[in-house]
Design a protein around this motif. Structure first.
Motif, short mmCIF file in Angstrom:
data_model
loop_
_atom_site.label_atom_id
_atom_site.label_comp_id
_atom_site.label_asym_id
_atom_site.label_seq_id
_atom_site.Cartn_x
_atom_site.Cartn_y
_atom_site.Cartn_z
N ASN A 57 0.81 -1.22 0.00
CA ASN A 57 0.00 0.00 0.00
C ASN A 57 0.85 1.27 0.00
O ASN A 57 0.41 2.31 0.49
N TYR A 58 2.05 1.19 -0.54
CA TYR A 58 2.93 2.36 -0.54
C TYR A 58 2.79 3.22 -1.79
O TYR A 58 3.47 4.22 -1.94
N GLY A 59 1.92 2.86 -2.71
CA GLY A 59 1.86 3.56 -3.99
C GLY A 59 1.02 4.82 -3.96
O GLY A 59 0.25 5.08 -3.04
N LEU A 60 1.17 5.60 -5.03
CA LEU A 60 0.33 6.78 -5.23
C LEU A 60 -0.98 6.41 -5.95
O LEU A 60 -1.96 7.14 -5.85
N PHE A 61 -0.94 5.29 -6.68
CA PHE A 61 -2.11 4.86 -7.45
C PHE A 61 -2.47 3.42 -7.10
O PHE A 61 -1.61 2.62 -6.74
#
Length: 255
Positions: A57-61
């Protein structure tokens, strides 16, 4: 992202400190929690640990390309930028950059005699207007603000005196040769490493006062841990947040 693009990356204790910031992950890695036990982090019981559930869950999208949360983007909304001409390269290269920009789509009508931006009638001011027009028309593509080292990107709006940005700290080309010379001598006499700008040394070219002063001022500033007031020289210098390149010499970002 807005803070980084604005150039104001310091901390309350060191407000002028630079900071390198990286995007850890563009997209959430939805498959990351399905790693095999051998590849996963193990807890004390030999089972996959909680990091399996977190790092995906570290993404921007999201994987479907929808934003995880609202953000302004990589270049807009507080991240405005401009392209300014590099005074240190000399009039010949400024003229070449000016001609290149005006001949390849920049709107140079405003810097013609009698037009609103003709004054100040200097090579630096006209070149800055032209290269910035080209840069903006190219969608603020960083590659569109180089002109063989005759221009660079700033994140503080230029003040109209030939490309010197507000709140930026390198040399100011508008203060005059004698002022620059005095400041240059002060920097070199008070701890700046000026060996590289001596005749025959790596950063002697271009042999201009503004180029040598930029090198000396920056050396003094870096050696004083970028402390407040160490890049002023009675108004002869100011801070920038893009690493300047003068000729073939890149100004160091550390002591």
């Amino acid at each position: 992202m807005s803070r980084v693009l604005s150039g104001r990356t310091g901390t309350p204790h060191r407000p002028n400190a630079d900071m390198d910031v990286y995007i850890f992950s563009l997209f959430n890695e939805d498959e990351k929690g399905r790693l095999s036990v051998d590849a996963a982090f193990l807890n004390d019981n030999g089972k996959p640990g909680p990091s399996d559930d977190i790092e995906n869950n570290y993404g921007l999208f999201y994987p479907n390309m929808q934003k995880v949360y609202e953000f302004v983007g990589f270049g807009g909304g507080g991240g405005a930028s401009w392209c300014v001409a590099n005074a240190a390269v000399g009039d010949a290269r400024l003229q070449a950059a000016l001609d290149n920009a005006c001949g390849n789509g920049a709107d140079c009508g405003a810097i013609q005699p009698g037009a609103p931006c003709f004054q100040p009638d200097t090579k630096l001011a006209h070149a800055t207007y032209a290269v910035n027009s080209y840069y903006q028309r190219s969608g603020q593509d960083k590659a569109a603000c180089d002109f063989n080292g005759a221009a660079y990107v700033v994140y503080d709006e230029p003040d109209g005196r030939g490309g010197v940005p507000f709140n930026s700290k390198k040399k100011k080309s508008s203060v005059g040769e004698s002022w620059l010379q005095a400041a240059l001598e002060y920097a070199c006499g008070h701890g700046a490493d000026c060996g590289a700008i001596q005749p025959g040394a790596a950063c002697f070219e271009p042999d201009t006062k503004v180029a040598h002063a930029s090198y000396a001022f920056n050396s003094y500033y870096q050696r004083n841990q970028r402390g407040s007031g160490t890049c002023d020289f009675n108004g002869a210098a100011s801070i920038v947040y893009q690493q300047p390149k003068i000729g073939n010499c890149v100004l160091p970002s550390g002591a």
